[in-house]
Design a protein around this motif. Sequence first.
Motif, PDB file in Angstrom:
ATOM      1  N   ARG A 115      -4.437  -6.978  18.233  1.00 38.63           N
ATOM      2  CA  ARG A 115      -5.873  -7.160  17.992  1.00 38.63           C
ATOM      3  C   ARG A 115      -6.290  -8.599  18.235  1.00 38.63           C
ATOM      4  NH1 ARG A 115      -9.329  -9.365  15.143  1.00 38.63           N
ATOM      5  NH2 ARG A 115      -7.724 -10.474  13.962  1.00 38.63           N
ATOM      6  N   ARG A 116      -5.511  -9.535  17.724  1.00 40.78           N
ATOM      7  CA  ARG A 116      -5.851 -10.955  17.841  1.00 40.78           C
ATOM      8  C   ARG A 116      -5.778 -11.434  19.300  1.00 40.78           C
ATOM      9  NH1 ARG A 116      -2.606 -12.367  14.397  1.00 40.78           N
ATOM     10  NH2 ARG A 116      -0.898 -13.073  15.727  1.00 40.78           N
ATOM     11  N   ARG A 117      -4.750 -11.006  20.023  1.00 42.19           N
ATOM     12  CA  ARG A 117      -4.604 -11.454  21.416  1.00 42.19           C
ATOM     13  C   ARG A 117      -5.707 -10.912  22.310  1.00 42.19           C
ATOM     14  NH1 ARG A 117       1.923 -11.385  22.791  1.00 42.19           N
ATOM     15  NH2 ARG A 117       2.533 -12.785  21.086  1.00 42.19           N
ATOM     16  N   VAL A 118      -6.090  -9.661  22.078  1.00 39.87           N
ATOM     17  CA  VAL A 118      -7.194  -9.104  22.871  1.00 39.87           C
ATOM     18  C   VAL A 118      -8.480  -9.860  22.560  1.00 39.87           C
ATOM     19  CG1 VAL A 118      -8.629  -7.076  23.288  1.00 39.87           C
ATOM     20  CG2 VAL A 118      -6.149  -6.825  23.099  1.00 39.87           C
ATOM     21  N   GLU A 119      -8.737 -10.108  21.300  1.00 44.05           N
ATOM     22  CA  GLU A 119      -9.958 -10.792  20.886  1.00 44.05           C
ATOM     23  C   GLU A 119     -10.045 -12.191  21.488  1.00 44.05           C
ATOM     24  OE1 GLU A 119     -12.257 -11.508  16.657  1.00 44.05           O
ATOM     25  OE2 GLU A 119     -10.102 -11.912  16.755  1.00 44.05           O
ATOM     26  N   THR A 151     -12.788  -6.456  22.347  1.00 37.29           N
ATOM     27  CA  THR A 151     -11.988  -6.211  21.149  1.00 37.29           C
ATOM     28  C   THR A 151     -11.450  -4.785  21.159  1.00 37.29           C
ATOM     29  OG1 THR A 151     -13.906  -5.465  19.839  1.00 37.29           O
ATOM     30  CG2 THR A 151     -13.380  -7.838  19.793  1.00 37.29           C
ATOM     31  N   VAL A 152     -10.476  -4.540  20.293  1.00 37.92           N
ATOM     32  CA  VAL A 152      -9.908  -3.207  20.141  1.00 37.92           C
ATOM     33  C   VAL A 152      -9.854  -2.848  18.663  1.00 37.92           C
ATOM     34  CG1 VAL A 152      -8.532  -3.237  22.254  1.00 37.92           C
ATOM     35  CG2 VAL A 152      -7.544  -4.130  20.126  1.00 37.92           C
ATOM     36  N   SER A 153      -9.927  -1.564  18.397  1.00 34.47           N
ATOM     37  CA  SER A 153      -9.690  -1.030  17.051  1.00 34.47           C
ATOM     38  C   SER A 153      -8.364  -0.299  17.079  1.00 34.47           C
ATOM     39  CB  SER A 153     -10.813  -0.071  16.641  1.00 34.47           C
ATOM     40  OG  SER A 153     -12.044  -0.754  16.550  1.00 34.47           O
ATOM     41  N   LEU A 154      -7.621  -0.373  15.966  1.00 34.84           N
ATOM     42  CA  LEU A 154      -6.290   0.213  15.927  1.00 34.84           C
ATOM     43  C   LEU A 154      -6.089   1.015  14.650  1.00 34.84           C
ATOM     44  CD1 LEU A 154      -5.976  -3.105  16.859  1.00 34.84           C
ATOM     45  CD2 LEU A 154      -3.856  -2.132  17.724  1.00 34.84           C
ATOM     46  N   GLY A 155      -5.250   2.035  14.750  1.00 34.41           N
ATOM     47  CA  GLY A 155      -4.847   2.828  13.605  1.00 34.41           C
ATOM     48  C   GLY A 155      -3.342   2.941  13.562  1.00 34.41           C
ATOM     49  N   ALA A 156      -2.761   2.823  12.376  1.00 36.49           N
ATOM     50  CA  ALA A 156      -1.306   2.862  12.215  1.00 36.49           C
ATOM     51  C   ALA A 156      -0.915   3.955  11.230  1.00 36.49           C
ATOM     52  CB  ALA A 156      -0.782   1.512  11.721  1.00 36.49           C
ATOM     53  N   ALA A 157       0.239   4.552  11.485  1.00 41.15           N
ATOM     54  CA  ALA A 157       0.784   5.559  10.569  1.00 41.15           C
ATOM     55  C   ALA A 157       2.297   5.592  10.738  1.00 41.15           C
ATOM     56  CB  ALA A 157       0.190   6.936  10.848  1.00 41.15           C
ATOM     57  N   GLN A 158       2.997   5.896   9.639  1.00 35.09           N
ATOM     58  CA  GLN A 158       4.450   6.062   9.694  1.00 35.09           C
ATOM     59  C   GLN A 158       4.788   7.540   9.584  1.00 35.09           C
ATOM     60  OE1 GLN A 158       6.710   3.690   6.963  1.00 35.09           O
ATOM     61  NE2 GLN A 158       8.656   4.655   7.470  1.00 35.09           N
ATOM     62  N   ARG A 159       5.791   7.952  10.301  1.00 32.85           N
ATOM     63  CA  ARG A 159       6.150   9.368  10.335  1.00 32.85           C
ATOM     64  C   ARG A 159       6.660   9.843   8.984  1.00 32.85           C
ATOM     65  NH1 ARG A 159      11.223  12.397  13.066  1.00 32.85           N
ATOM     66  NH2 ARG A 159      10.307  14.484  13.256  1.00 32.85           N
ATOM     67  N   LEU A 160       6.175  10.987   8.575  1.00 35.85           N
ATOM     68  CA  LEU A 160       6.669  11.643   7.374  1.00 35.85           C
ATOM     69  C   LEU A 160       7.893  12.486   7.729  1.00 35.85           C
ATOM     70  CD1 LEU A 160       3.202  12.823   6.016  1.00 35.85           C
ATOM     71  CD2 LEU A 160       4.544  10.838   5.247  1.00 35.85           C
ATOM     72  N   ALA A 177      -6.802   6.970  11.377  1.00 40.54           N
ATOM     73  CA  ALA A 177      -6.849   5.577  10.939  1.00 40.54           C
ATOM     74  C   ALA A 177      -7.627   4.724  11.945  1.00 40.54           C
ATOM     75  CB  ALA A 177      -5.427   5.030  10.765  1.00 40.54           C
ATOM     76  N   LEU A 178      -7.444   5.016  13.229  1.00 46.26           N
ATOM     77  CA  LEU A 178      -8.205   4.304  14.263  1.00 46.26           C
ATOM     78  C   LEU A 178      -9.703   4.489  14.052  1.00 46.26           C
ATOM     79  CD1 LEU A 178      -8.849   3.033  17.061  1.00 46.26           C
ATOM     80  CD2 LEU A 178      -8.243   5.232  18.077  1.00 46.26           C
ATOM     81  N   TYR A 179     -10.126   5.707  13.802  1.00 43.94           N
ATOM     82  CA  TYR A 179     -11.552   5.949  13.631  1.00 43.94           C
ATOM     83  C   TYR A 179     -12.069   5.395  12.307  1.00 43.94           C
ATOM     84  CZ  TYR A 179     -12.028   8.214  18.021  1.00 43.94           C
ATOM     85  OH  TYR A 179     -12.073   8.436  19.373  1.00 43.94           O
ATOM     86  N   LYS A 181     -13.076   2.077  13.380  1.00 42.68           N
ATOM     87  CA  LYS A 181     -14.366   2.133  14.066  1.00 42.68           C
ATOM     88  C   LYS A 181     -15.511   2.192  13.052  1.00 42.68           C
ATOM     89  CE  LYS A 181     -13.042   2.687  18.493  1.00 42.68           C
ATOM     90  NZ  LYS A 181     -13.460   1.787  19.595  1.00 42.68           N
ATOM     91  N   ARG A 182     -15.340   3.049  12.061  1.00 43.09           N
ATOM     92  CA  ARG A 182     -16.411   3.218  11.071  1.00 43.09           C
ATOM     93  C   ARG A 182     -16.604   1.954  10.227  1.00 43.09           C
ATOM     94  NH1 ARG A 182     -13.882   8.367  10.754  1.00 43.09           N
ATOM     95  NH2 ARG A 182     -12.643   7.667   8.974  1.00 43.09           N
ATOM     96  N   ALA A 183     -15.536   1.179  10.054  1.00 37.43           N
ATOM     97  CA  ALA A 183     -15.617  -0.024   9.225  1.00 37.43           C
ATOM     98  C   ALA A 183     -16.138  -1.236   9.996  1.00 37.43           C
ATOM     99  CB  ALA A 183     -14.229  -0.343   8.642  1.00 37.43           C
ATOM    100  N   GLY A 184     -16.470  -1.053  11.264  1.00 34.98           N
ATOM    101  CA  GLY A 184     -17.052  -2.158  12.018  1.00 34.98           C
ATOM    102  C   GLY A 184     -16.300  -2.572  13.263  1.00 34.98           C
ATOM    103  N   ARG A 185     -15.181  -1.914  13.570  1.00 35.62           N
ATOM    104  CA  ARG A 185     -14.384  -2.182  14.773  1.00 35.62           C
ATOM    105  C   ARG A 185     -13.641  -3.524  14.678  1.00 35.62           C
ATOM    106  NH1 ARG A 185     -18.810   0.718  16.508  1.00 35.62           N
ATOM    107  NH2 ARG A 185     -18.345   2.517  17.830  1.00 35.62           N
ATOM    108  N   ASN A 186     -12.815  -3.769  15.704  1.00 30.26           N
ATOM    109  CA  ASN A 186     -12.024  -4.998  15.788  1.00 30.26           C
ATOM    110  C   ASN A 186     -11.197  -5.209  14.520  1.00 30.26           C
ATOM    111  OD1 ASN A 186     -10.976  -7.385  16.834  1.00 30.26           O
ATOM    112  ND2 ASN A 186     -12.688  -8.624  16.085  1.00 30.26           N
ATOM    113  N   ARG A 187     -10.475  -4.161  14.130  1.00 30.22           N
ATOM    114  CA  ARG A 187      -9.646  -4.257  12.929  1.00 30.22           C
ATOM    115  C   ARG A 187      -8.540  -3.206  12.981  1.00 30.22           C
ATOM    116  NH1 ARG A 187     -13.430  -4.524   8.628  1.00 30.22           N
ATOM    117  NH2 ARG A 187     -14.857  -5.197  10.277  1.00 30.22           N
ATOM    118  N   VAL A 188      -7.605  -3.339  12.039  1.00 26.38           N
ATOM    119  CA  VAL A 188      -6.479  -2.407  11.919  1.00 26.38           C
ATOM    120  C   VAL A 188      -6.637  -1.622  10.629  1.00 26.38           C
ATOM    121  CG1 VAL A 188      -3.969  -2.171  11.754  1.00 26.38           C
ATOM    122  CG2 VAL A 188      -4.967  -3.996  13.170  1.00 26.38           C
ATOM    123  N   SER A 189      -6.539  -0.306  10.715  1.00 30.73           N
ATOM    124  CA  SER A 189      -6.544   0.541   9.520  1.00 30.73           C
ATOM    125  C   SER A 189      -5.251   1.340   9.487  1.00 30.73           C
ATOM    126  CB  SER A 189      -7.747   1.487   9.523  1.00 30.73           C
ATOM    127  OG  SER A 189      -8.956   0.758   9.499  1.00 30.73           O
TER     128      SER A 189
END
Length: 350
Positions: A281-285, A302-311, A326-328, A331-339
Amino acid sequence: MAMRYEQSKEESGELLRLAIPRMARHPAAFSPLSYAVWYEYLAGINRELAEALDAAEADRRPLDDQAVAQLYRSHIEGPQAAVVNRLESGFDGILKNLGAYAAEFGSQASRYDDSLGEAGRKLGEGIDAAGIAELVHRLVEETRSMRGSVTEMEGRLKSSRGEMEGLRQKLASAREEALTDALTGLRNRRGFDLAAADILAGADGAARKCSMLMVDIDHFKRVNDTYGHLFGDKVIRSVGQVLAGCAREQDVVARTGGEEFALLLPASALAVAESLAETVRRRVEQGRIRRLGSEEAIGGITVSLGAAQRLPEEPIERLMGRADEALYASKRAGRNRVSTDRGGPRASAA
């Protein structure tokens, strides 16, 4: 089956506008073949075609209908089919040659065996010294001939092994090309799915403890509308380069469609995925991308990102779905962030 062209109606319209003056420079008719050639060239999705066209323009070679048709056949109509046909023909030729070598060698070996049998019979019947000398001389000559045949056969087999290795490398190259996204050089969706399936099929910790990142370029339609779709393609390539540069050797990076990307991180806890996502996120920004044919460098991508670990035992589709949710959320929280989706009861439900 994956579509060959992923451009939107607006992108296609811009490519048409750019293609017409290019086509007008050459004597070839304004045919569908000619349009397809220039469409793929301007879209930046066919590297080998681009190299061929660039060479023709550098040499000031006019493209007539025959030249355009040849470009289309060689680089659009079926390069993968052509590779497969060449490989099949190559393997068939090697097998036929090996069969001929084996038959020829077998005939030579049979004659040598007959000679040895005849010599044994003559010795059994009893012959004088002169006869023995003649028999030995003939056996020496036939043994020398047989040794030469063995050496020749070894050389032919060595040559065939080299040809087989060359064909094997071409086959691997064709397979890799079929799994690669033409615009970014990353894996395409099929390539990603195959690599992910291999990782999740493993019995080690890479499968049990892997994480997923989903990435989407923010306001990409606005970028296209403001700067043009060819600049949008450059943005996609640039983000792909950032992702490839941030990923580790064991990670799987892919462009899964449009302005969307995915990263599968084997043997990685969620904290690792979050850290890598923040680096991306930081490098793209912080990056700036130069416009085509201009010295102007555009920032603010900028990019928005979502992360998850496998169950435990979670299918790849569900893991991707949670990372996408998580990505969306980003987006809903304002973009350019990691959820992050931390795998609560909703995500783990069947």
